[in-house]
Scaffold this active site. Sequence first.
Site, mmCIF file in Angstrom:
data_model
loop_
_atom_site.group_PDB
_atom_site.id
_atom_site.type_symbol
_atom_site.label_atom_id
_atom_site.label_comp_id
_atom_site.label_asym_id
_atom_site.label_seq_id
_atom_site.Cartn_x
_atom_site.Cartn_y
_atom_site.Cartn_z
ATOM 1 N N SER A 26 0.788 -1.091 0.027
ATOM 2 C CA SER A 26 -0.105 0.013 -0.186
ATOM 3 C C SER A 26 1.062 1.219 0.197
ATOM 4 O O SER A 26 1.986 1.054 0.320
ATOM 5 C CB SER A 26 -0.835 -0.053 1.140
ATOM 6 O OG SER A 26 -1.291 1.260 1.520
ATOM 7 N N TYR A 39 -1.503 -0.947 10.024
ATOM 8 C CA TYR A 39 -1.648 -1.153 8.668
ATOM 9 C C TYR A 39 -0.487 -1.023 7.875
ATOM 10 O O TYR A 39 0.120 -1.611 7.140
ATOM 11 C CB TYR A 39 -2.970 -0.469 8.058
ATOM 12 C CG TYR A 39 -3.232 -0.579 6.686
ATOM 13 C CD1 TYR A 39 -3.710 -1.990 6.262
ATOM 14 C CD2 TYR A 39 -2.891 0.264 5.912
ATOM 15 C CE1 TYR A 39 -3.652 -2.377 4.894
ATOM 16 C CE2 TYR A 39 -3.156 -0.135 4.304
ATOM 17 C CZ TYR A 39 -3.496 -1.382 4.007
ATOM 18 O OH TYR A 39 -3.692 -1.514 2.630
#
Length: 137
Positions: A26, A39
């Site tokens: 990401s 995350y």
Amino acid sequence: MYACFHLVMASLPHLSHGDAVIATASEEALKGSAMMMDYAASRAAVVASTKSVSSHLAQRGVRADVVSPGPTWTVLDVSGQRFPDDCLTNLGSSSPMGRVAQPEEVAPAYVYLASDADSSFTVGEIVAVTGGLTDTR
């Protein structure tokens, strides 16, 4: 992160010269996140793990790389309620592109890395499809 490692280990007997392992990270892995620290850290671990294993796999003729997409519209955005509605409305607006990506804008990165004819010399790299988000905080 553990799933990524275990999948690579389980796939080893099935991988041969010209194959590719493509992990998904990401933009958060590349720039960090004040709001989603866990995350961002888990995605950064996927990047580091893939880069670490890439030299070992390359000795077998297998390429390992990472695609690191920025915000991309998917059904999970609207059905998962991961973000408040006002956050979804403005998602991607602060990026240089001023919007989120569509899945068909991210998919070619995976196709490139999966193609031995196109990416045979690409090993341990990150393909960031972020609309410029990794340049900002």
